[in-house]
Design an enzyme around this catalytic site. Structure first.
Site, PDB file in Angstrom:
ATOM      1  N   TYR A 142      31.024  38.803  43.404  1.00 47.64           N
ATOM      2  CA  TYR A 142      31.952  39.484  43.963  1.00 47.64           C
ATOM      3  C   TYR A 142      32.710  40.252  43.079  1.00 47.64           C
ATOM      4  CZ  TYR A 142      30.788  36.982  48.160  1.00 47.64           C
ATOM      5  OH  TYR A 142      30.323  36.340  49.173  1.00 47.64           O
ATOM      6  N   HIS A 194      38.570  37.652  59.605  1.00 47.57           N
ATOM      7  CA  HIS A 194      38.128  37.157  58.074  1.00 47.57           C
ATOM      8  C   HIS A 194      38.059  35.669  57.920  1.00 47.57           C
ATOM      9  CE1 HIS A 194      37.736  37.514  53.898  1.00 47.57           C
ATOM     10  NE2 HIS A 194      38.744  36.655  53.626  1.00 47.57           N
TER      11      HIS A 194
END
Ligand SMILES: *[C@@H]1O[C@H](CO)[C@@H](O)[C@H](O)[C@H]1NC(C)=O
Ligand SMILES: *[C@@H]1O[C@H](CO)[C@@H](O)[C@H](O)[C@H]1NC(C)=O
Ligand SMILES: *[C@@H]1O[C@H](CO)[C@@H](O)[C@H](O)[C@H]1NC(C)=O
Ligand SMILES: *[C@@H]1O[C@H](CO)[C@@H](O)[C@H](O)[C@H]1NC(C)=O
Ligand SMILES: *[C@@H]1O[C@H](CO)[C@@H](O)[C@H](O)[C@H]1NC(C)=O
Length: 558
Positions: free
Chosen positions: A199, A384
């Site tokens: 990420y 999420h």
């Protein structure tokens, strides 16, 4: 309106033989999938293209494997006879032809290198051996026989892929503004590590404007050549006091040198593989350039480096299109779900199912707003969780009754984070309930709530207009009560008092019941960080009724 627009453009495209969505699947690029759908007639058209000459198969598999899968197999014998049928796999063995054939073959072509087959079906057939096609992330399986038409075991020519098929995002609202400009929020020649999963994070800005503008479209820009590497991207807006660092780095790292990237958690937009642009409705735009608007943004990109390639550089990101033709309303984003920052969110390790419930009560929104707060017209939602999350649901409650769904994904995949359209009005006084479920069978230690991908979250972001100043509206269970039920120190946050707890079936059940049934504290925060608290209890979210099934069946060719 959105579905009408979609219907007309969709039908035209299907007739023209041009499918709107396309994705390569699997590691080696042998198979690609093209598809399109029509929400009015609840029909999906699928086209599988294989750089192979034998049979090809595609299936829907809730478990991710053969067992329980709904499969279609197609090909052409050497004598040009086509074979095609709807199968199911009751076990991990050769699939069985369905009694009811619910797939309609549209075409099959086979040349020297490639087999292409196109077929359609209803979202929901009346056959228990078929899997419903829904707006959830669909777990699909693919296989091919190489050069072989003999339906024997596929060996290693098979793979699983999660795909959001009924992807209604990116439907263009008209008209586009007559004058517009854009600015880019891109990685800056980021050296992608050779790890499979990275990420990558980068701050951008300052973005300064001489006046207020509206961002009306957020376009994903993937660096050509890196399409198979960039898996999802999120852009966040940064508060005024963010400590900016110029260098790119790793998001969610425990290494203190990357700590700066934990700042900026206010979502602005997102994209995931297979997705389109974020297009705002004509009534609203994201304000930029005004007094309290952000000047710094943060971009996060998930790189899926399957081949562990090194020396790749990336400049992907977003293009933010903005206009001086201001829309009627500013759009806002509100974050709902479970409150993390008192360190009370936890999921026991080694459990197949645990649920976390969030409650947002809008009754006190006015107390944190300088101006009058009106109904919120919600047009997109963004579920999420992190890696243990399996499902996310949200629903609107009024006077204790469930009014409608506020979006869900019953097969959530962290790697397919997608903004998805919805059209619901939230009135002041309404409650927004969220529910996430987790599977922590691979964890040996308590899974605490937190920002890193190994920790968990249960959040649903809503995009809406007109904007008010509420940024977060989340809840947490009663720490004292849960601690007492589990027999641990009630004065400590639960993630600390339970860090070394030894779990068994009874205590897992106690934890689930106590967190769910205790009085919930609702914490409402505005953009200035001011907070008010409210209280409530959890209520079950009920699943919307499934629509009627379509009993149409087809005869098998060949
Ligand atoms: C949303 O729903 C309302 C009615 O509830 C309707 O008037 C409006 O056109 C819908 N908007 C879209 C974008 O579909
Ligand atoms: C074509 O070949 C297949 C498989 O060998 C056979 O089952 C089928 O009957 C043949 N069709 C014709 C028209 O010869
Ligand atoms: C952010 O900083 C600017 C000046 O740089 C100031 O005008 C603005 O009021 C600040 N906004 C907030 C929310 O503090
Ligand atoms: C939380 O639980 C404790 C212990 O059961 C109780 O005394 C307290 O009143 C509860 N707090 C709320 C807000 O219900
Ligand atoms: C849990 O155990 C670890 C070592 O295994 C220890 O460092 C930690 O302090 C313990 N935590 C608590 C709350 O007892």
């Amino acid at each position: 309106m959105r579905s009408l627009l979609l219907l007309s453009s969709c039908l035209a495209l299907v007739v023209a033989g041009d499918l709107r969505y396309s994705q390569t699947v699997g590691k080696d690029g042998t198979i690609s999938l093209q598809w399109d759908f029509d929400t009015e007639s609840e029909t999906i058209t699928l086209q599988i293209q294989c750089k192979c000459k034998g049979w090809v198969a595609l299936g829907f598999s809730p478990s991710g494997g053969m067992k329980g899968a709904d499969i279609v197999i197609v090909g052409k014998y050497l004598n040009k006879t086509v074979y095609f049928a709807d199968y199911h796999a009751p076990e991990y063995s050769r699939p069985v032809k369905d009694d009811l054939q619910n797939y309609q073959l549209l075409s099959v072509t086979e040349d020297e290198t490639t087999t292409t087959a196109r077929f359609s079906r209803k979202f929901r057939t009346c056959d228990n051996n078929d899997v419903d096609i829904t707006k959830d992330t669909m777990s699909m399986i693919f296989a091919h026989g190489g050069a072989d038409d003999n339906l024997k075991y596929h060996g290693s020519n098979c793979f699983q892929e999660n795909i959001i098929l009924l992807n209604e995002e990116g439907n263009t609202y008209s008209p586009e503004p007559t004058t517009s400009s854009y600015f880019d929020v891109l990685m800056n020649d980021y050296p992608v590590p050779s790890d499979v999963t990275t990420y990558g994070c980068q701050f951008l800005g300052p973005f300064q404007f001489s006046q207020k503008y509206h961002i009306y479209k957020v376009e994903a820009l993937i660096q050509p050549g890196n399409e198979n590497l960039v898996h999802h991207m999120i852009v966040y807006s940064c508060p005024n006091n963010t400590q900016i660092v110029k260098e790119s780095g790793i998001c969610y790292s425990k290494d203190p040198k990357y700590a700066a990237y934990y700042q900026c958690v206010q979502l602005m937009s997102g994209w995931a593989v297979g997705g389109g642009d974020l297009v705002l409705p004509p009534e609203a735009g994201i304000s930029i350039g005004d007094l309290n608007d952000p000047t710094y943004l943060k971009i996060e990109i998930h790189y899926n480096n399957m081949k562990k390639l090194s020396e790749i550089r990336d400049n992907s990101g977003f293009r933010l299109h903005y206009t001086s033709e201001l829309r009627m309303y500013d759009s806002g984003i509100i974050q709902t779900g479970y409150f993390l920052f008192h360190l009370n969110m936890f999921i026991p390790p080694g459990v197949e199912y645990f649920e976390t419930n969030g409650l947002c009560k809008t009754k006190k929104f006015q107390e944190l707003n300088p101006g009058p707060v009106t109904d919120m017209q919600v047009f997109d939602f963004f579920p999420h969780t992190h890696l243990s999350g399996k499902t996310v649901e949200a629903a609107l409650f009024r006077d204790g009754k469930q009014m409608s769904s506020l979006g869900q994904d019953l097969h959530f995949d962290f790697n397919l984070q997608r903004i998805r359209p919805i059209n619901v009005t939230v009135k002041m006084g309404d409650d927004i309930r969220t529910k996430c479920t987790y599977n922590t069978l691979s964890a040996t230690k308590l899974v605490p709530g937190g920002l890193s991908t190994e920790e968990e979250m249960c959040l649903v972001f809503f995009f809406y207009y007109p904007k008010n100043s509420i940024a977060t509206c989340e809840s947490e269970a009663n720490q004292t009560y849960v601690a007492e039920q589990l027999g641990v120190d009630p004065s400590l946050p639960l993630t600390i008092s339970l860090a070394n707890y030894s779990w068994d079936a009874d205590s897992i059940m106690t934890a689930q019941v106590a967190t769910k049934q205790s009085v919930q504290t609702v914490i409402i925060g505005n953009e200035l960080g001011e907070k008010v608290v409210d209280f409530g209890v959890n209520q079950e979210i009920t699943q919307p009724e499934r629509g009627v099934c379509s009993a149409t069946t087809y005869t098998i060719p060949g």
